[in-house]
Design a protein around this motif. Structure first.
Motif, PDB file in Angstrom:
ATOM      1  N   GLU A   1       0.895  -1.359  -0.035  1.00  0.00           N
ATOM      2  CA  GLU A   1       0.001  -0.197   0.038  1.00  0.00           C
ATOM      3  C   GLU A   1       0.846   1.269   0.020  1.00  0.00           C
TER       4      GLU A   1
ATOM      5  N   ALA B   1       1.524   2.445  -3.482  1.00  0.00           N
ATOM      6  CA  ALA B   1       0.235   2.528  -4.402  1.00  0.00           C
ATOM      7  C   ALA B   1       0.274   3.841  -5.157  1.00  0.00           C
ATOM      8  N   ASP B   2       0.721   4.982  -4.685  1.00  0.00           N
ATOM      9  CA  ASP B   2       0.984   6.345  -5.374  1.00  0.00           C
ATOM     10  C   ASP B   2       2.022   6.275  -6.311  1.00  0.00           C
TER      11      ASP B   2
ATOM     12  N   ARG C   1       3.319   3.552  -8.056  1.00  0.00           N
ATOM     13  CA  ARG C   1       3.228   2.464  -9.139  1.00  0.00           C
ATOM     14  C   ARG C   1       3.436   3.036 -10.560  1.00  0.00           C
TER      15      ARG C   1
ATOM     16  N   GLN D   1      -2.023  -3.064 -13.720  1.00  0.00           N
ATOM     17  CA  GLN D   1      -2.138  -2.618 -12.552  1.00  0.00           C
ATOM     18  C   GLN D   1      -2.280  -1.100 -12.544  1.00  0.00           C
TER      19      GLN D   1
ATOM     20  N   ASP E   1      -5.547   1.201 -11.254  1.00  0.00           N
ATOM     21  CA  ASP E   1      -5.278   2.287 -10.235  1.00  0.00           C
ATOM     22  C   ASP E   1      -5.878   3.616 -10.652  1.00  0.00           C
TER      23      ASP E   1
END
Length: 463
Positions: free
Chosen positions: A297, A300-301, A303, A350, A354
């Motif tokens: 997590e 996540a920002d 990726r 992915q 997102d």
């Protein structure tokens, strides 16, 4: 008999993951072995590099361009039927292609029909993972992409073995039987119970009769399946789609031209085919580790920036092929190339998940795929034209490097600009500056000079 719906993140999700892994190995990795047949096809049909390049180009383009049609089929019949239909079309196309007498027939059968079937199977396998997995979605995507690595490892070696024993026609006939296993993968995909499936739905409104109402209905359905709403209102989706379109102009070139490049410089056929297998073999172990890393997590920002970095490394690595064609040098190139290819494969879909809400993902994936299919269609013929004009493989790898580096820089700067604009909008909103906002028509703006216990005010930021 009512159908049994499976819960997301349940036990059957891992069975679906296995089916998706096998389906991706049978479809998405198959174009990597076309380079093994490149010289034989060119010799059999007495064609130039540019003419022969149209076959893998059409195959790869249809693998992407079938997205909108796949989205419609998934929405109407579900992922199970779409995957099984894709397996049948893939098999039919390869069997018919083994009897081709001209390149045009090969383009239509093994290129168009097989590519369309692969698109149905491959994109359905991606969509169903997003439905079955919620909490472990990045890990599931990474594990399923191992199938592409296994396929990249085995397809070239199997193609070389069949080519030596049966010729390219016999090899295509065997491939037709192998693709039927995609139907088995589709049969393992049971309908999944999502929140939308469990909620009661109102009956659809009855469309108004008349040609105008029919055209309006068709236009609305077309806009929905082509994700026009996502394209117009999601800046990140626009940047990502354009960047990947540029990336596709150079990403597939090493997969097709590395084997002919090695054999041109005197390397044995089995060693040349082994180079692509090395890339796939390394990815078998790298993709699970990469999936665990990018699934955190805390990342996540970031990726999308990791994806840009992987593309940049992938492009710069291709410059190694312009230096030497020795086996040891190309093995080192494949090892480094496999690392960047692993990150690209894990993050490609992915990052799209997102950026786009999951309820619009099938349609967004369809538009994304068809636009990328357009650029992948012209990529290989353009490289073949460059090769025919220069008779030097180095220019092909220079071309690949240029497009990949351009794509990475464009996406990285685009994502940074969007985030900077978003932060500025939030800061202006916090400071009470509404100059960068658009009031919604029909609503009364708040008068700060008058204190009211309850106000009906709404702003929509321009971002």
């Amino acid at each position: 008999m009512p159908r049994v719906l499976q819960r997301a993140d349940g036990r059957w999700a891992w069975v679906v993951l296995l089916a998706s892994l096998v389906a991706q190995g049978l479809t998405a990795s198959f174009p990597t072995c076309i380079g093994v047949f490149f010289t034989e096809l060119q010799r059999d049909f007495q064609a130039s590099n540019s003419e022969t390049s149209w076959f893998p180009s059409i195959l790869g383009a249809m693998l992407n361009a079938g997205g909108p049609l796949c989205s419609i089929l998934v929405g109407r019949f579900g992922c199970r039927v779409t995957m099984m239909l894709g397996g049948l079309l893939s098999s039919l196309g390869m069997v018919a292609g083994s009897f081709s007498r001209t390149l045009t027939q090969l383009y239509l059968t093994a290129g168009f029909v097989t590519g369309l079937g692969m698109s149905f199977c491959f994109q359905s396998s991606i969509t169903v993972l997003g439905l079955y997995f919620v909490r472990r979605r990045p890990l599931a995507n990474a594990l399923a992409s191992i199938g592409i690595s296994v396929g990249t490892t085995t397809w070239p070696l199997l193609a070389r073995y069949l080519l030596e024993g049966l010729g390219w026609r016999g090899a295509f006939l065997v491939f037709g039987g192998v693709f039927l296993h995609s139907c088995v993968c589709g049969a393992m995909v049971r309908p999944v119970a999502t929140s939308e499936a469990l909620e009661p739905r109102d009956p659809p409104p009855v469309p108004k009769p008349g040609a105008r109402g029919c055209l309006a209905t068709c236009g609305s359905a077309l806009q929905h399946h082509l994700a026009c709403d996502v394209l117009w209102h999601n800046g990140g989706y626009c940047v990502y789609t354009v960047g990947v379109m540029v990336m596709m102009l150079g990403f597939s070139l090493p997969h097709i031209f590395l084997v002919p490049y090695a054999t041109r410089h005197g390397m044995e056929d089995y060693r040349a085919a082994m180079l692509i297998s090395i890339v796939g073999f390394c990815n078998i172990f790298l993709r699970p580790l990469g999936g665990l890393l990018v699934g955190r997590e805390s990342l996540a920002d970031y990726r999308k920036y990791l994806f840009c970095l992987a593309i940049l490394l992938n492009g710069l690595t291709n410059l190694v092929c312009t230096v030497s064609a020795e086996f040891r040098v190309l093995v080192g190139y494949c090892l480094v190339y496999s690392l960047s290819m692993c990150c690209c494969g894990i993050l490609l879909f992915q990052v799209l998940m997102d950026i786009v809400p999951m309820d619009r993902f099938p349609s967004a994936l369809g538009l994304f795929s068809v636009l990328c299919g357009v650029t992948s269609l012209i990529s290989l013929p353009l490289a073949g034209f460059v090769l025919d004009s220069t008779d030097n493989f180095s220019y092909v790898f220079y071309m690949s490097c240029f497009f990949l580096v351009t794509s990475a820089l464009f996406m990285g700067s685009g994502f940074y600009a969007l985030e900077k604009r978003k932060r500025k909008g939030k800061q202006d909103n916090a400071n009470g500056d509404t100059s960068g906002m658009i009031p919604v028509p029909g609503l009364i703006l708040e008068d700060r000079s008058k204190k009211q216990p309850c106000t009906e005010t709404m702003y929509v930021t321009s971002v």
